[in-house]
Write an enzyme that holds these catalytic residues in place. Structure first.
Site, short mmCIF file in Angstrom:
data_model
loop_
_atom_site.label_atom_id
_atom_site.label_comp_id
_atom_site.label_asym_id
_atom_site.label_seq_id
_atom_site.Cartn_x
_atom_site.Cartn_y
_atom_site.Cartn_z
N HIS A 69 28.09 89.73 21.76
CA HIS A 69 27.48 89.13 22.95
C HIS A 69 26.27 89.95 23.41
O HIS A 69 25.86 89.82 24.55
CB HIS A 69 28.51 89.05 24.08
CG HIS A 69 29.66 88.14 23.76
ND1 HIS A 69 30.98 88.52 23.85
CD2 HIS A 69 29.69 86.86 23.32
CE1 HIS A 69 31.76 87.51 23.49
NE2 HIS A 69 31.00 86.51 23.17
N HIS A 70 25.73 90.79 22.54
CA HIS A 70 24.60 91.62 22.99
C HIS A 70 23.39 90.76 23.33
O HIS A 70 22.50 91.19 24.06
CB HIS A 70 24.26 92.70 21.97
CG HIS A 70 23.54 92.18 20.77
ND1 HIS A 70 24.17 91.45 19.78
CD2 HIS A 70 22.24 92.26 20.39
CE1 HIS A 70 23.28 91.11 18.86
NE2 HIS A 70 22.11 91.59 19.20
N LYS A 99 22.12 89.12 10.81
CA LYS A 99 21.05 88.22 10.35
C LYS A 99 20.06 87.95 11.48
O LYS A 99 18.85 88.06 11.31
CB LYS A 99 21.74 86.90 9.94
CG LYS A 99 21.00 86.04 8.99
CD LYS A 99 21.73 84.73 8.78
CE LYS A 99 23.05 84.85 8.01
NZ LYS A 99 23.63 83.53 7.70
N ASP A 104 14.67 88.82 14.18
CA ASP A 104 14.24 88.73 15.58
C ASP A 104 14.55 87.39 16.22
O ASP A 104 13.70 86.79 16.87
CB ASP A 104 12.72 88.98 15.68
CG ASP A 104 12.43 90.44 15.90
OD1 ASP A 104 13.27 91.12 16.50
OD2 ASP A 104 11.36 90.89 15.43
N LYS A 111 30.67 82.16 14.42
CA LYS A 111 30.95 81.23 13.31
C LYS A 111 32.17 80.41 13.66
O LYS A 111 33.05 80.87 14.41
CB LYS A 111 31.23 82.01 12.02
CG LYS A 111 30.99 81.21 10.76
CD LYS A 111 29.51 81.07 10.52
CE LYS A 111 29.15 80.62 9.15
NZ LYS A 111 27.73 80.89 8.90
N ASN A 238 23.42 72.01 0.40
CA ASN A 238 22.13 71.89 1.08
C ASN A 238 21.19 73.05 0.72
O ASN A 238 20.01 72.84 0.44
CB ASN A 238 22.37 71.83 2.59
CG ASN A 238 21.08 71.68 3.36
OD1 ASN A 238 20.22 70.87 3.01
ND2 ASN A 238 20.90 72.49 4.38
N SER A 367 16.93 76.98 13.50
CA SER A 367 17.84 76.59 14.59
C SER A 367 17.31 77.12 15.92
O SER A 367 17.40 76.46 16.96
CB SER A 367 19.24 77.17 14.36
OG SER A 367 20.00 76.32 13.54
N1 GLU Z 1 25.18 78.26 8.89
C1 GLU Z 1 23.89 78.82 8.80
C2 GLU Z 1 23.98 80.29 8.49
O1 GLU Z 1 24.97 80.77 7.97
C3 GLU Z 1 23.02 78.49 10.00
C4 GLU Z 1 23.49 78.98 11.32
C5 GLU Z 1 22.69 78.46 12.51
O2 GLU Z 1 21.71 77.78 12.32
O3 GLU Z 1 23.10 78.76 13.63
O4 GLU Z 1 23.06 81.04 8.67
#
Ligand code: GLU
Length: 475
Positions: A69-70, A99, A104, A111, A238, A367
């Site tokens: 939650h940072h 990631k 950034d 997840k 995908n 996203s």
């Molecule tokens: N599921 C993708 C990932 O592992 C996208 C996550 C997202 O867009 O929040 O990076």
């Protein structure tokens, strides 16, 4: 037995990531407790709920894990698979934290997962399960534009995201920012252009950058550039599908494609669009007329090639096959495809591994763009498109007058065009991937770090520490 191994002497998936983290932590002088806090999963929500499927009531097992939650909201996909389990969801949530920090993107990692086989459940029942899962998340405050924002992952896509949105909208109707509760939506429902192919395109940009980095290419005995590079892609979901298409279009040679049922191989290169047509028509990549079948799909990973792209699930490169991998570069399009034992073996072999926590960050990057679009309530390009076109027309007029030369109408079209949403999204993604690559590479070069994964973790940890400090949580 190391402290990361469990009682049976094997690593859990979460322990694998901890191991990578610990390796990186050695290069930093950060208080142990702080490192422990970064590593730990903050919230794990495990649920069971009933869904009526046909005449039976089925109990569905599902998860949402918020690793950190940072930064808020938390962010990460939702996966539908029979293999879903707590360890896996926790690990994938942790990977999301690192990631996002690397590229950034100001989110904490999360997840979700539902333990079902979407291949054998009807779309109506998948919709029921998705909607019920969403209402469970709402009940526990585990979803919302500023709380936790799901997205597609293995086994999910735009359709599932639109069901999540619709359920959220019906239960939170007054929320003006409700569209930002989930990303990866169809464009007609607040999605952003370019999200669908974003992870695959990010993989392409990242590998292309490596291929244009002279020193790195020479270190593995390859020429600079992408054209003619022999590539194997494992997994045609995908991510794999789009990555294959972008590499093929750029002139790389896709020599093998691997799926669950087997792989296909042609040393001279596969026509990717023809393979996908064949897959659509027959339901399988096997028996593609211009290729040889490989029955045991795992063997495809061991073929001679320049670049191997695992784009499916975790742990496909492990201690038992790592020694037989012949690729010079491994591009981790999947999350966690290489186990720590395999990592050590591959490093000794001099193989460059472009790690997942950087390479597949294209999805979450776009996203982020989608989330920003939803919060700003305006499509990208809407404000500046016409302005840019008018400015370009004026420039062109001045140039034509000064040079006393008319530019052809074809050239004019290209020069005058103002940015559309897709142009801005793609250039934002390209810039993010190029910058991320060099940040990791520069860090690796300026320290004694031997591989990109450790450098990427160091970068991520530093970024997270920075934001803890800015929040004033730790002195
Ligand atoms: N599921 C993708 C990932 O592992 C996208 C996550 C997202 O867009 O929040 O990076």
């Amino acid at each position: 037995m190391s402290k990361n191994q469990n009682k049976t002497g094997t690593y859990s998936f979460f322990n694998c990531i901890e191991k990578n983290f610990d390796k990186a932590a050695q290069f930093l002088s950060i208080e142990k407790g702080l490192l422990e806090q970064i590593k730990a999963c903050n919230s794990v929500y495990r649920m069971h709920f009933p869904v009526k499927i046909g005449k039976e009531i089925k109990v569905i097992e599902a998860y949402r894990v918020q690793h950190s939650h940072h930064k808020l909201p938390c962010k990460g996909g939702i996966r539908y698979s029979t293999k879903v389990n707590q360890d896996e969801v926790m690990t994938l949530a942790a990977l999301m934290t690192y990631k996002c920090a690397i590229v950034d993107v100001p989110f904490g990692g999360a997840k979700g997962g539902i333990k079902i086989d979407p291949q054998i459940i009807s779309p109506e029942n998948i919709e029921k399960i998705t909607r019920r899962y969403t209402s469970e998340l709402i009940k526990k405050n585990f979803i919302g534009p500023g709380i936790d924002v799901p997205a597609p992952d293995y086994g999910t896509g735009e359709k599932e995201m639109s069901w999540i949105l619709d359920t959220f909208l019906s239960l939170r109707s007054g929320d003006v920012d409700a569209l930002a509760c989930v990303t990866g939506k169809p464009v007609s429902q607040g999605g952003v252009r370019g999200r669908k192919e974003a992870t695959g395109l990010g993989v392409f940009y990242g590998i292309r950058e490596l291929c244009y980095t002279k020193e790195d290419m020479y270190s593995v005995g390859l020429d600079v550039g992408l054209v003619g590079k022999k590539i194997i892609i494992q997994g045609l979901g995908n991510v794999g599908y789009h990555a294959a298409t972008f590499f093929h279009e750029a002139g790389a040679v896709i020599i093998a494609l691997a799926e669950r049922e087997g792989a296909i191989y042609n040393e001279k290169g596969l026509n990717v669009s023809k393979v996908f047509l064949h897959l659509r028509n027959t339901g399988s990549i096997l028996n593609f007329p211009e290729a040889r079948n490989i029955e045991n799909t795992e063997k495809a990973l061991e073929l001679e090639c320049d670049i191997l792209i695992p784009a499916a699930l975790e742990n496909v490169i492990h201690k038992n096959n790592a020694n037989r991998i012949k690729a010079k570069i491994i591009g981790e399009a999947a999350n966690g495809p290489t186990t720590p034992e395999a990592d050590d073996i591959l490093e000794k072999k001099g193989i460059i591994i472009v790690p997942d926590i950087y390479l597949n960050a294209g999805g979450v990057t776009v996203s982020y763009f989608e989330w920003l679009k939803n919060l700003s309530h305006v499509r990208y390009g809407r404000m500046e498109k016409k302005f840019s076109e008018n400015m370009n027309a004026e420039f062109l007029h001045v140039i034509e007058t000064v040079c006393k030369k008319k530019i052809s109408s074809e050239e004019k079209k290209i020069i005058l065009r103002g940015p559309r949403e897709i142009d801005l999204v793609r250039s934002g993604l390209e810039d993010t991937m190029i910058n991320g690559f060099h940040k990791i590479r520069d860090l690796k070069k300026s320290s004694k770090i031997k591989n990109m994964r450790t450098a990427a973790f160091v970068l991520a940890i530093n970024k997270i520490i920075d934001s803890y400090e800015k929040l004033g949580i730790f002195p």
